[in-house]
Write a protein that holds these residues in place. Structure first.
Motif, PDB file in Angstrom:
ATOM      1  N   ASN A  36       3.209  -2.109   0.889  1.00  0.00           N
ATOM      2  CA  ASN A  36       4.376  -1.267   0.620  1.00  0.00           C
ATOM      3  C   ASN A  36       5.434  -1.453   1.699  1.00  0.00           C
ATOM      4  O   ASN A  36       5.175  -2.005   2.771  1.00  0.00           O
ATOM      5  CB  ASN A  36       3.953   0.197   0.515  1.00  0.00           C
ATOM      6  CG  ASN A  36       3.117   0.449  -0.738  1.00  0.00           C
ATOM      7  OD1 ASN A  36       3.502   0.084  -1.835  1.00  0.00           O
ATOM      8  ND2 ASN A  36       1.956   1.065  -0.552  1.00  0.00           N
ATOM      9  N   GLY A  44       1.699   9.474   2.769  1.00  0.00           N
ATOM     10  CA  GLY A  44       3.037   9.001   2.474  1.00  0.00           C
ATOM     11  C   GLY A  44       4.109  10.041   2.745  1.00  0.00           C
ATOM     12  O   GLY A  44       3.845  11.171   3.164  1.00  0.00           O
ATOM     13  N   TRP A  46       8.306  11.324   1.323  1.00  0.00           N
ATOM     14  CA  TRP A  46       9.392  11.196   0.335  1.00  0.00           C
ATOM     15  C   TRP A  46      10.492  12.166   0.702  1.00  0.00           C
ATOM     16  O   TRP A  46      10.235  13.339   0.998  1.00  0.00           O
ATOM     17  CB  TRP A  46       8.860  11.491  -1.077  1.00  0.00           C
ATOM     18  CG  TRP A  46       9.875  11.253  -2.153  1.00  0.00           C
ATOM     19  CD1 TRP A  46      10.422  10.063  -2.516  1.00  0.00           C
ATOM     20  CD2 TRP A  46      10.461  12.236  -3.017  1.00  0.00           C
ATOM     21  NE1 TRP A  46      11.312  10.236  -3.552  1.00  0.00           N
ATOM     22  CE2 TRP A  46      11.347  11.554  -3.890  1.00  0.00           C
ATOM     23  CE3 TRP A  46      10.305  13.622  -3.149  1.00  0.00           C
ATOM     24  CZ2 TRP A  46      12.093  12.216  -4.854  1.00  0.00           C
ATOM     25  CZ3 TRP A  46      11.046  14.285  -4.123  1.00  0.00           C
ATOM     26  CH2 TRP A  46      11.927  13.594  -4.965  1.00  0.00           C
ATOM     27  N   THR A 251       1.685  -8.465   0.935  1.00  0.00           N
ATOM     28  CA  THR A 251       0.512  -8.148   0.119  1.00  0.00           C
ATOM     29  C   THR A 251      -0.592  -9.171   0.325  1.00  0.00           C
ATOM     30  O   THR A 251      -0.375 -10.379   0.154  1.00  0.00           O
ATOM     31  CB  THR A 251       0.891  -8.118  -1.375  1.00  0.00           C
ATOM     32  OG1 THR A 251       1.931  -7.166  -1.575  1.00  0.00           O
ATOM     33  CG2 THR A 251      -0.305  -7.749  -2.230  1.00  0.00           C
ATOM     34  N   ARG A 408       1.415   8.439 -15.133  1.00  0.00           N
ATOM     35  CA  ARG A 408       2.180   8.444 -13.900  1.00  0.00           C
ATOM     36  C   ARG A 408       3.191   9.578 -13.925  1.00  0.00           C
ATOM     37  O   ARG A 408       3.571  10.079 -14.987  1.00  0.00           O
ATOM     38  CB  ARG A 408       2.887   7.107 -13.695  1.00  0.00           C
ATOM     39  CG  ARG A 408       1.948   5.916 -13.678  1.00  0.00           C
ATOM     40  CD  ARG A 408       2.666   4.614 -13.359  1.00  0.00           C
ATOM     41  NE  ARG A 408       3.208   4.622 -12.009  1.00  0.00           N
ATOM     42  CZ  ARG A 408       3.811   3.574 -11.437  1.00  0.00           C
ATOM     43  NH1 ARG A 408       3.964   2.445 -12.124  1.00  0.00           N
ATOM     44  NH2 ARG A 408       4.293   3.654 -10.210  1.00  0.00           N
ATOM     45  N   ILE A 449       3.557  13.138  -9.298  1.00  0.00           N
ATOM     46  CA  ILE A 449       2.766  11.943  -9.002  1.00  0.00           C
ATOM     47  C   ILE A 449       1.431  12.117  -9.715  1.00  0.00           C
ATOM     48  O   ILE A 449       0.790  13.173  -9.601  1.00  0.00           O
ATOM     49  CB  ILE A 449       2.545  11.769  -7.485  1.00  0.00           C
ATOM     50  CG1 ILE A 449       3.883  11.611  -6.760  1.00  0.00           C
ATOM     51  CG2 ILE A 449       1.623  10.591  -7.188  1.00  0.00           C
ATOM     52  CD1 ILE A 449       3.776  11.660  -5.238  1.00  0.00           C
ATOM     53  N   ASP A 453      -0.148   6.594 -10.583  1.00  0.00           N
ATOM     54  CA  ASP A 453       0.608   6.217  -9.383  1.00  0.00           C
ATOM     55  C   ASP A 453      -0.319   5.837  -8.236  1.00  0.00           C
ATOM     56  O   ASP A 453       0.009   4.948  -7.437  1.00  0.00           O
ATOM     57  CB  ASP A 453       1.514   7.375  -8.950  1.00  0.00           C
ATOM     58  CG  ASP A 453       2.586   7.683  -9.980  1.00  0.00           C
ATOM     59  OD1 ASP A 453       3.408   6.794 -10.238  1.00  0.00           O
ATOM     60  OD2 ASP A 453       2.572   8.796 -10.532  1.00  0.00           O
ATOM     61  N   ASP A 457       0.372   2.282  -6.636  1.00  0.00           N
ATOM     62  CA  ASP A 457       0.921   2.267  -5.279  1.00  0.00           C
ATOM     63  C   ASP A 457      -0.122   2.007  -4.200  1.00  0.00           C
ATOM     64  O   ASP A 457       0.203   1.492  -3.130  1.00  0.00           O
ATOM     65  CB  ASP A 457       1.620   3.591  -4.980  1.00  0.00           C
ATOM     66  CG  ASP A 457       2.789   3.863  -5.918  1.00  0.00           C
ATOM     67  OD1 ASP A 457       3.311   2.883  -6.500  1.00  0.00           O
ATOM     68  OD2 ASP A 457       3.164   5.040  -6.081  1.00  0.00           O
ATOM     69  N   LEU A 458      -1.391   2.402  -4.476  1.00  0.00           N
ATOM     70  CA  LEU A 458      -2.416   2.353  -3.436  1.00  0.00           C
ATOM     71  C   LEU A 458      -3.651   1.557  -3.839  1.00  0.00           C
ATOM     72  O   LEU A 458      -4.620   1.517  -3.067  1.00  0.00           O
ATOM     73  CB  LEU A 458      -2.839   3.785  -3.062  1.00  0.00           C
ATOM     74  CG  LEU A 458      -1.724   4.696  -2.562  1.00  0.00           C
ATOM     75  CD1 LEU A 458      -2.218   6.144  -2.478  1.00  0.00           C
ATOM     76  CD2 LEU A 458      -1.227   4.233  -1.194  1.00  0.00           C
TER      77      LEU A 458
END
Length: 545
Positions: A36, A44, A46, A251, A408, A449, A453, A457-458
């Motif tokens: 990420n 995380g 936001w 990645t 999601r 979320i 997700d 994302d993880l």
């Protein structure tokens, strides 16, 4: 000078950053690669329209674990974080009870609160907490900081004297153990809810984990000003100070191996030797980063089933099918106009028949109940910078099955229908139970979320929000070792391996990783500070973020 051993850490969450920092301090040349664009993993962040949200862990418990970790790196918690002790530690709303209970991290105050609900429960709680303290101290001394590569270090007098009791604590579920001390269902819920931190239910968590009550009812619940993103930033800065080169937007696509040159000894299944990690970097280039040591500090299922060929997997898909991924979650991030004094920094809403909710999480196939047992964090109660003036931020967690098919989340209600329905029900429940009838009308920012997700994302296995549940067969040495059984030089850190899930466990997993690399089979914490075996910072280069 001889070349330093090289290490690549896959994953820039708390465990990955902590592992990278300790390996670098111990003399390794370390690179960390995070897919990420920001670090933190499950921890995380936001931001939107002046609201700041932590999107993951929100309880600061086991303060001694953080203190020890920072001292290993030659610093202190006080130097790194601005901690606030929460009072009350949390507030509990019980279904059908108009009076919420404020729970304080003060044994005398909690005993008095228990006594008001159930005569005799205060004295019983004192005994319960004494047992929790003894169990916690033993766990820290013998069970949390060991690799379990050998059981011989556990054969100490303090363990041997308690073998009978330990067997009972492992064999009896937490809810039955707590039921020996209190009978009122509300008090039983206060003692049983820490099982959710462990990714399971009070009826499935071993009663060994009653030690958790020592943490929130005695030691205290804290909050780092600026949010848990401050912890992530601190770990990243410490890692870079040790010489770690951090790459975001990079990645890992393959763990590169070669056949072992030496013939394995009898019983040694490690037929391959790690050689490095193939990455797709932020510039869109594919390259191989050589390494003597590789640490999979991201989702363990992803590491085993996506980054290794099938013959080199320590845990095949058949192993995973027999495991409990723990719960998923629908997270609801709300920016709210006006104040919400009805809610504490941490608030818990417990339904009377919460077993029904746990059955859903265990796979009953029923929909998430409405009302549900949920958690709400109002960070702005403690941190004025978390929301604009005259506004509040709420983080709502609704446990759901670990099922990516639930979908999601999205912004302003545009997530997948099942996720948004769960979120809408949670908003209605908070409004009703906390006495905020116009809550929905006051929402100015909304994001959801869902389990999908967590996968996207993880790389979270099955969409789990926390990691492998701490059931009996997934605790302690039964959780699995932090070394690959098939690839020499491949190690694991984080929530999927020992000692388990949660921020403190991730810090401990980094120390246990270092022990595994060293071949250290001790059970005690490493001595503070960890001797710095790295070259001077001028010779290492800085981070690559």
């Amino acid at each position: 000078m001889p070349a330093r051993p090289t290490a690549v850490v896959i994953g820039g969450g708390v465990a990955g950053l902590a592992s990278a920092a300790l390996l670098a301090r111990d003399g390794h040349d370390v690179e960390l690669h995070e897919q990420n664009s920001v670090l933190g993993g499950r921890a995380g962040r936001w931001n939107r329209d002046g609201f700041r949200f932590d999107t993951g862990p929100s309880w600061y418990l086991m303060a001694d674990v953080f203190d020890h970790f920072f001292r290993l790196l030659g610093t202190t918690t006080q130097d790194q974080l601005d901690l606030v002790r929460l009072d009350p530690a949390y507030r509990v709303f019980f279904e059908g009870d108009p009076s919420p209970m404020d729970v304080r991290s003060d044994p005398a105050a909690v005993a008095a609160a228990f006594e008001r609900v159930e005569p005799g429960a205060g004295t019983a709680l004192t005994a319960y907490l004494a047992s929790a303290r003894e169990t916690y101290d033993l766990a820290v001394r013998r069970f949390l900081y060991t690799t379990y590569a050998s059981m011989l270090p556990l054969a100490r007098p303090d363990v041997l004297r308690r073998l009978g009791r330990l067997a009972r604590l492992l064999g009896q579920p937490l809810d039955r153990f707590a039921g020996r001390y209190v009978h009122d269902h509300r008090l039983a819920q206060v003692l049983g809810y820490p099982a959710v931190f462990l990714g399971t239910s009070p009826s499935r968590a071993p009663s060994m984990y009653h030690l958790m009550s020592h943490l929130d009812l005695v030691e205290g619940v804290f909050y780092p000003q600026g949010g848990f993103a401050r912890l992530v930033d601190s770990l990243a800065a410490l890692a870079e100070a040790e010489g770690v080169r951090i790459h975001t937007g990079s990645t890992a696509t393959q763990i590169v191996t070669a056949p072992r040159a030496a013939r394995p000894l009898r019983g040694d299944r490690r037929t391959a030797q790690v050689r490095g990690v193939r990455v797709h970097d932020a510039e869109g280039q594919e390259r191989t980063v050589p390494a003597d040591v590789v640490v999979g500090a991201t989702d363990l299922h992803h590491v085993e089933t996506r980054l290794l060929p099938e013959p080199l997997r320590s845990r095949p898909e058949s192993w995973w099918r027999r495991r409990d991924p723990g719960p998923g979650a629908v997270l609801v991030l709300l920016g709210v106009r006006g104040s919400l004094p009805q809610l504490a920094h941490h608030s818990l809403l417990f339904t009377r028949e919460w077993e029904r909710h746990f059955d859903v999480l265990a796979g009953s196939g029923d929909p998430v109940p409405d009302p549900a047992s949920i958690y709400v964090s109002r960070t702005s109660a403690t941190d004025s910078d978390a929301a604009p003036p005259d506004h509040e931020n709420l983080f709502v967690l609704v446990p759901v099955p670990a099922d990516p098919a639930l979908g999601r989340g999205g912004l302003d209600g545009d997530g997948d229908p099942q996720v948004e329905r769960v979120a809408d029900a949670a908003v209605r429940q908070i409004a009703s139970w906390a006495g905020v009838p116009d809550l929905a009308e006051r929402i100015v920012v909304r994001r959801t979320i869902g389990p999908g997700d967590f996968v996207a994302d993880l790389n979270a296995w099955a969409g789990g929000a926390l990691g492998l549940a701490h059931t009996l067969r997934q605790s302690a040495f039964l959780r699995g070792r932090n070394t690959s059984r098939t690839v020499d030089g491949l190690y694991y850190a984080g929530h999927g391996t020992i000692p388990g899930i949660g921020l403190p466990m991730c810090l401990i997993s980094a120390e246990v990783l270092l022990k595994a690399v060293r071949g250290d089979r001790s059970t005690e914490r490493l001595s503070e500070p960890l001797p710095a075996r790295r070259p001077s910072p001028a010779g290492t280069g800085g981070g690559a973020r």
